[in-house]
Design a protein around this motif. Structure first.
Motif: not given
Lengths: 152, 138
Positions: A62-67, B58-61, B113-116, B118-124
């Motif tokens: 459920g988390t982005d852990a990409s490398l 935001h609402v997470s995955k 990772r963290n933008f994905n 928290v925001f469910a997308r990459e940050g600009s």
């Protein structure tokens, strides 16, 4: 002679048996994986499981852990080379250590209340009760459950 | 008198202002080039906007409310806690933890990772630059 054989048996069981697994000895694994969670030893999952884990890091529990590509393949190499092939991994090719039949059997008597309590939180938090889990020890004598005590 | 005030001002800026190291400066510079490309009226990164992004909920995955502060706390000088695993996270503020914002590869990885998460997308580029400007000043 008898004594030597006995001693050898004790030594062998100490090294290989008794719910010990080899410790993590890879700096990249230590850095990348333990920044978020306990450093699960490679022997806790099969080769097939590790391949699934490393193939899905962008959706890692459920988390982005990409490398980076390089780091992903370096780590996959380490994990596959040291993957488990024992009672711990038998019958489990999922990405969940906790779905191993042996794991389930060994934890069957733990009350759910002791797992959900805030000091533990989840069955995946090995080190919360296996106080020497980071040294690869999952032996009974190294179990101390918060608000319960030594495992008997 | 004026000179003394200026001297004190300069001294305090030198003492308290955090600066990006050379490789991070290059990274932030590349973000600003990109931000300018996305929006020609871009006039520089802003810590206030960065703070708003950091604290926006935001609402997470997983269907739960989440913000950057959920794990990093609202005070970046404090130790945070990973909401999924319970593991502690060293302070994000460079003033409290000099290792932070010093390694481009790490910064790029965690922003992605963290933008994905928290925001469910990459940050600009604009969002990333604003957040980094907020954090560097903590």
């Amino acid at each position: 002679m008898k004594k030597i054989v006995l001693l050898a048996c004790v030594l062998v069981s100490f090294v290989f048996g008794g719910n010990n697994v080899p410790v993590v000895d890879n700096a990249l694994y230590q850095k990348e994986c333990t920044s978020c969670h306990f450093g699960y030893q490679p022997a806790l999952l099969s080769k097939a499981s590790w391949e699934k884990v490393m193939g899905g890091l962008n959706e890692h529990f459920g988390t982005d852990a990409s490398l980076s590509k390089d780091d992903t393949s370096t780590l996959l190499g380490y994990l596959v080379a040291n993957a488990g092939n024992s009672k711990i991994t038998r019958g489990n090719d999922t990405i969940y250590i906790s779905r191993s039949p042996y794991f389930i059997k060994e934890h069957r008597d733990i009350s759910p209340r002791l797992i959900s309590q805030k000091e533990v939180g989840s069955i995946s938090n090995c080190i919360a009760c296996h106080i020497r889990a980071d040294e690869g020890s999952y032996r009974s004598r190294d179990i101390f459950i918060p608000n319960y005590g030594k495992w008997k | 008198m004026k000179k003394i005030v200026i001297a004190i001002f300069l001294l305090s800026t030198a003492l308290f202002a955090q600066e990006f190291n050379a490789s991070m400066k290059t990274y932030v510079q590349s973000l600003s080039v990109e931000a300018k490309k996305e929006n020609p009226s871009f006039g520089g990164f802003d810590a206030k906007r960065g703070e708003a992004i950091f604290k926006s909920v935001h609402v997470s995955k997983k269907g739960k409310e989440i913000s950057c502060a959920t794990c990093h706390s609202n005070d970046l000088k404090q130790t945070g806690i990973n909401v999924n695993t319970g593991k502690s996270i060293t302070a994000l503020a460079p003033s409290a933890n000099p290792a932070r914002l010093s390694d481009v590869k790490e910064v790029d990885k965690w922003l992605r990772r963290n933008f994905n998460d928290v925001f469910a997308r990459e940050g600009s580029a604009l969002e990333k630059g604003d957040v980094l400007t907020y954090i560097i000043n903590q």
